[in-house]
Design a protein around this motif. Structure first.
Motif, short mmCIF file in Angstrom:
data_model
loop_
_atom_site.label_atom_id
_atom_site.label_comp_id
_atom_site.label_asym_id
_atom_site.label_seq_id
_atom_site.Cartn_x
_atom_site.Cartn_y
_atom_site.Cartn_z
N GLY A 89 70.88 -37.33 -3.63
CA GLY A 89 71.37 -38.37 -2.72
C GLY A 89 70.78 -38.35 -1.34
O GLY A 89 71.04 -39.26 -0.54
N GLU A 90 69.94 -37.37 -1.03
CA GLU A 90 69.38 -37.23 0.31
C GLU A 90 67.91 -37.64 0.32
O GLU A 90 67.13 -37.23 -0.56
N VAL A 91 67.51 -38.45 1.30
CA VAL A 91 66.12 -38.85 1.42
C VAL A 91 65.29 -37.64 1.84
O VAL A 91 65.61 -36.97 2.83
N VAL A 92 64.20 -37.36 1.07
CA VAL A 92 63.42 -36.15 1.32
C VAL A 92 61.94 -36.43 1.58
O VAL A 92 61.22 -35.54 2.05
N GLY A 93 61.46 -37.63 1.23
CA GLY A 93 60.03 -37.90 1.40
C GLY A 93 59.64 -39.24 0.83
O GLY A 93 60.50 -40.07 0.52
N ARG A 94 58.36 -39.42 0.68
CA ARG A 94 57.81 -40.70 0.27
C ARG A 94 56.70 -40.48 -0.75
O ARG A 94 55.89 -39.57 -0.62
N GLN A 95 56.69 -41.32 -1.78
CA GLN A 95 55.67 -41.27 -2.81
C GLN A 95 55.05 -42.64 -2.98
O GLN A 95 55.76 -43.62 -3.22
N ASP A 96 53.73 -42.72 -2.83
CA ASP A 96 53.02 -43.99 -2.94
C ASP A 96 52.18 -44.02 -4.21
O ASP A 96 51.68 -43.00 -4.67
N VAL A 97 52.01 -45.22 -4.73
CA VAL A 97 51.00 -45.49 -5.76
C VAL A 97 50.44 -46.87 -5.45
O VAL A 97 51.18 -47.79 -5.11
N GLY A 98 49.12 -47.01 -5.49
CA GLY A 98 48.52 -48.28 -5.13
C GLY A 98 47.27 -48.56 -5.95
O GLY A 98 46.76 -47.68 -6.65
N ALA A 99 46.78 -49.79 -5.85
CA ALA A 99 45.59 -50.18 -6.61
C ALA A 99 45.00 -51.46 -6.05
O ALA A 99 45.71 -52.27 -5.43
N ASN A 100 43.73 -51.64 -6.32
CA ASN A 100 43.04 -52.91 -6.11
C ASN A 100 42.54 -53.42 -7.45
O ASN A 100 41.96 -52.64 -8.24
N ASP A 101 42.81 -54.69 -7.75
CA ASP A 101 42.38 -55.30 -9.01
C ASP A 101 42.83 -54.47 -10.22
O ASP A 101 42.07 -54.25 -11.16
N PHE A 102 44.08 -54.04 -10.19
CA PHE A 102 44.58 -53.15 -11.24
C PHE A 102 44.49 -53.79 -12.62
O PHE A 102 44.21 -53.09 -13.61
N ALA A 103 44.73 -55.08 -12.72
CA ALA A 103 44.68 -55.74 -14.02
C ALA A 103 43.31 -55.60 -14.68
O ALA A 103 43.20 -55.62 -15.91
N VAL A 104 42.28 -55.43 -13.86
CA VAL A 104 40.91 -55.27 -14.37
C VAL A 104 40.56 -53.79 -14.53
O VAL A 104 40.11 -53.35 -15.58
N THR A 105 40.78 -53.01 -13.47
CA THR A 105 40.32 -51.61 -13.47
C THR A 105 41.26 -50.67 -14.20
O THR A 105 40.83 -49.64 -14.72
#
Length: 213
Positions: A89-105
């Protein structure tokens, strides 16, 4: 924010100890406070962009603004999903995931940070495993990449445990000095062979068009 306006607010990823989701304003304020309290020792800089330099207040504001910017800049062809991580229940950090043109790559990249108070408990491994499940199982990724400075043993150990392989070196200017980063790559077979954390996805279907799928 109601999920019907921005469906990503309805997306949740859960593991035995963690919940990851796009933060509302209250949660984002909590996340900013974690960043303000410290992410690493002051004599270190594990990031290619030294966003943790500055006062605690500046770190908090930077966190707040940057995450809102990822929502504002989102397109199906270029996106970064920045998730607040809660443990018990406690906020501890941040996790990112990202992409460019994901549908293709079908290739995505991850990044994260964890408040100093919460490090050394295996949370970093578990939250990375959560977004790897989203990428491979939920979105159909073929590859997920990451990177860490060659002297960042903690991050490199997390990647090793999860099945990543070395993918070359890159030299970047950080605080005006040349620093060497090790690129890392994980394919579907490697992910499947190293899965140890149970992960569940909730509310994914309404978001797929936003990922370009």
């Amino acid at each position: 924010m109601e999920p019907h306006v921005w469906p990503l607010y309805g997306l949740r990823i859960t593991t035995p100890r963690l919940e990851l989701r796009l933060p509302d304003l209250d949660t984002l304020s909590d996340l900013a406070a974690v960043a303000a309290a410290g992410v690493h020792d002051e004599d270190e800089m594990p990031f290619s962009v030294p966003w943790t330099d500055g006062t605690p207040g500046e770190r908090g504001r930077s966190t707040f603004q940057h995450l809102l910017g990822t929502v504002a800049a989102w397109t199906p062809g270029a996106w970064t999903l920045s998730l607040a991580v809660r443990s018990e229940g406690e906020v501890v950090g941040r996790q990112d995931v990202g992409a460019n043109d994901f549908a293709v790559t079908r290739e995505a990249v991850t990044g994260s940070w964890l408040g100093q108070t919460y490090q050394g408990r295996g949370i970093g491994t578990e939250m990375r495993a959560a977004v790897l499940h989203l990428a491979f199982e939920g979105l159909g990724a073929r590859y997920v990449t990451s990177a860490a400075m060659t002297d960042n043993a903690r991050s490199l150990r997390v990647s090793e445990k999860l099945g990543y392989h070395p993918d070359g070196l890159e030299v970047l200017s950080v605080r005006g000095e040349a620093r060497t980063f090790r690129r890392l790559r994980l394919d579907r077979a490697g992910w499947e062979a190293h899965r140890t954390v149970p992960v569940e996805l909730h509310g994914l279907e309404p978001t797929l068009a936003l990922f370009g799928l």
